[in-house]
Write an enzyme that holds these catalytic residues in place. Structure first.
Site, PDB file in Angstrom:
ATOM      1  CD  GLU A  51     -29.131 -25.305 -32.285  1.00 18.52           C
ATOM      2  OE1 GLU A  51     -30.250 -25.198 -31.758  1.00 18.52           O
ATOM      3  OE2 GLU A  51     -28.066 -25.488 -31.644  1.00 18.52           O
ATOM      4  CG  PHE A 113     -37.758 -15.938 -25.224  1.00 20.47           C
ATOM      5  CD1 PHE A 113     -36.799 -16.112 -24.241  1.00 20.47           C
ATOM      6  CD2 PHE A 113     -38.246 -17.062 -25.875  1.00 20.47           C
ATOM      7  CE1 PHE A 113     -36.335 -17.370 -23.899  1.00 20.47           C
ATOM      8  CE2 PHE A 113     -37.781 -18.331 -25.545  1.00 20.47           C
ATOM      9  CZ  PHE A 113     -36.821 -18.485 -24.556  1.00 20.47           C
ATOM     10  CD  GLN A 114     -35.227 -19.302 -27.893  1.00 18.38           C
ATOM     11  OE1 GLN A 114     -36.049 -19.638 -28.753  1.00 18.38           O
ATOM     12  NE2 GLN A 114     -34.528 -20.189 -27.196  1.00 18.38           N
ATOM     13  CE  LYS A 163     -44.829 -18.827 -33.301  1.00 20.84           C
ATOM     14  NZ  LYS A 163     -44.368 -20.194 -33.593  1.00 20.84           N
ATOM     15  CG  MET A 482      -1.046 -28.158 -36.355  1.00 22.22           C
ATOM     16  SD  MET A 482       0.194 -29.140 -37.245  1.00 22.22           S
ATOM     17  CE  MET A 482      -0.829 -29.914 -38.496  1.00 22.22           C
TER      18      MET A 482
END
Length: 568
Positions: A51, A113-114, A163, A482
């Site tokens: 993602e 959940f999630q 949802k 760096m």
């Protein structure tokens, strides 16, 4: 009027906003929206492998196209995986709309959940964000999100979509002019401020145009070029503005700041007028603040009023879109008949003599160590030569980023993609994929380090799936380069956790994904490897095994004035 589902309404809004390419990764919370996307031939969805890469790819798409980029993420870890990309876009003022899935409204706050509070998490790194709780608000919210992302100082806007809202039936709404009570960005400059700025320019003997990324974002490069060449004003750009003024033009002094050119840093320090356009006086540019441009009066043009006098006090503030302000200044000079432009140019000749001396004394340079050693600067120079300076260049973050900025001469805007504000390793490769989706016929190259490329190297699968022939040039020194350079200079070469001796065989890894892998271990092999990469119609990963302890110079140490540069 026939009702449609929330998911269908979102797709219609995307089409209405000309968001025809979406980068994302599916999940249960957004499955209804994905079901609509597959039935919509007007929108191309690019399936990434992480993602974070979805947001970076949308970011690259936005920087190159000038349009709003779109990323689609599922709830919970899908949304949180995107936060680094959102923060990257926020600090560089890139217009994005990020759509995230959320658990049904009745379950919000129950640790479902999630479930995660992505609105709360991203509040500090978005221009604005929304949680859509009522289906009637869905269509206006999506439209507002695009409006906010693209107007004023651009930035990412997140819309969190439960949802049940995407399943609900909603009534389509006709587009309407968006007016927000507390959001009215100023685009037009005040003419008295324009006149004051122009009079300061006429009084100056050692002026410098200090150009930032706002010039690119507002497509003001033509107006900038007109002003600089009309009055013979030397130009220096920030990292984010490379290409806003042609890098090969005689007025261009290159980048300023921590790894800027000796000429640019000295010119700013000795200038009597600094004309800042679309820049924010970042600490990497100013160095020690009380030593920055100490002899100069300052004009500052920026669309964001909170940026003006935030870090450096200015004499003439101009709150405006950069293009409109520069156009107004050009008009002012064109209308003032008593002004002799030739006289103005003559007045600057001693200034240009001084600039020429600085450039001859300390040009950008590096030590050639013969045919057995690959210098990273040479690789970038060769990429510049073999692409005629016309490629779109993305970078990760580190030494390779600075070498690309120094030694690739950018002549066009929107051809350099890099994480300037946040400094995000792993940015360049997915951003290059996003750029290639905009310009499939252009050469797109990600200049990377061997450490940075591994942050999102899984996107080789994305590039291959969509037949996206981006090229990756890894400047491989087997170090976190760096940080290693700082350890060399300031920590007595105690290389704590910066050695990368265990690394993949990049050539074999590329081939495992079905891409092409190439390697150069000697200077004499560099040109042939780049030519082969440009010839092949496939994703190509080039592994250049460079001098291990090469440094980026000039360099301004932390806390020092920009005139206190460490040189080659």
């Amino acid at each position: 009027m026939t009702q449609i589902t929330g998911a269908q309404a979102i797709v219609q809004c995307l089409i209405e906003e000309n968001a025809t390419t979406v980068f994302g990764y599916p999940g249960g919370a957004v499955i209804d929206l994905y079901d609509e996307l597959i039935r919509s031939p007007a929108i191309k969805h690019i399936l990434v492998r992480h993602e974070q890469a979805a947001v970076h790819a949308a970011d690259g798409y936005a920087r190159v196209s000038g349009q709003v980029g779109v990323a689609l993420l599922t709830s919970g870890p899908g949304a949180t995986n995107g936060v680094t990309g959102i923060a990257t876009a926020y600090l560089d003022s890139i217009p994005l709309v990020i759509l995230t899935g959320q658990v049904p409204t009745a379950m919000i706050g129950n640790d479902a959940f999630q479930e995660v509070d992505i609105v709360g998490i991203t509040r500090p790194c978005t221009k604005h964000n929304y949680l859509v709780k009522n289906k009637e608000d869905l269509i206006p919210t999506i439209r507002e999100a695009f409006y906010l992302a693209r107007t004023g100082r651009p930035g990412p806007v997140l819309v969190d979509l439960p949802k049940d809202i995407m399943k609900a039936l909603v009534t389509p709404q006709e587009p309407a002019v968006i007016r927000l009570a507390n959001y009215r960005p100023t685009h037009e400059p005040l003419m008295e401020h324009i006149a004051a700025a122009c009079r300061l320019i006429l009084e100056a003997h050692r002026p410098v145009l200090y150009v930032g990324g706002g010039v690119v974002l507002s497509d003001a490069h033509r107006e900038l070029f007109e002003l600089a060449t009309k009055l013979d004003i030397p130009v220096t750009t920030t990292l984010m503005a490379l290409g806003a003024f042609p890098g090969t033009h005689s007025l261009c002094m290159g980048m300023l700041g921590m790894h800027g050119t000796y000429t640019a840093n000295m010119a700013v320090a000795e200038s009597d007028l600094l004309i800042s356009v679309g820049a924010r006086f970042d600490d990497r540019v100013t160095g020690k603040l009380d030593s920055f441009a100490p002899r100069a009066r300052i004009i500052h043009i920026d669309i964001d009023p909170t940026s003006i006098s935030k870090n450096v006090k200015v004499d003439v503030p101009i709150v405006s879109d950069c293009r409109k302000a520069l156009a107004a200044m050009n008009t002012w000079f064109n209308n003032e008949q008593q002004i002799s432009l030739d006289r103005e140019k003559d007045k600057h000749r001693p200034w240009f003599d001084q600039i020429r001396q600085w450039n001859e004394k300390h040009p950008l340079a590096y030590r050639d160590e013969g045919n057995e050693v690959i210098k990273p600067q040479y690789v970038v120079e060769m990429i510049d030569r073999l692409t005629n300076g016309e490629a779109i260049i993305a970078t990760e973050v580190g030494q390779h980023q600075m070498w690309a900025a120094q030694f690739y001469r950018f002549n066009q805007p929107r051809h350099f993609l890099t994480s300037g504000g946040l400094g995000t390793m792993g940015y360049g490769f997915p951003a290059a994929i996003g750029a290639k989706m905009v310009h499939p016929d252009k050469t797109v190259i990600d200049i990377a380090g061997d450490a940075s490329i591994q942050m999102n190297i899984q996107e080789l699968a994305t590039a291959r799936q969509y037949r996206c022939p981006v090229k990756i040039a890894i400047l491989n020194n087997r170090f976190l380069g760096m940080v290693r350079q700082w350890q060399e200079l300031f920590y007595e070469k105690r290389y704590s956790s910066t050695e990368m001796d265990v690394a993949p065989d990049f050539v074999a890894l590329a081939e495992a994904y079905g891409a092409v892998g190439l390697r150069a271990t000697r200077k004499s092999e560099v040109e042939d490897v780049i030519k082969e990469a440009l010839r092949v119609d496939n994703t190509v990963l080039m592994d250049f095994q460079i001098s291990r302890e090469e440094g980026v110079y000039p360099m301004v140490p932390a806390g020092k004035a920009t005139t206190e540069m460490l040189l080659v």
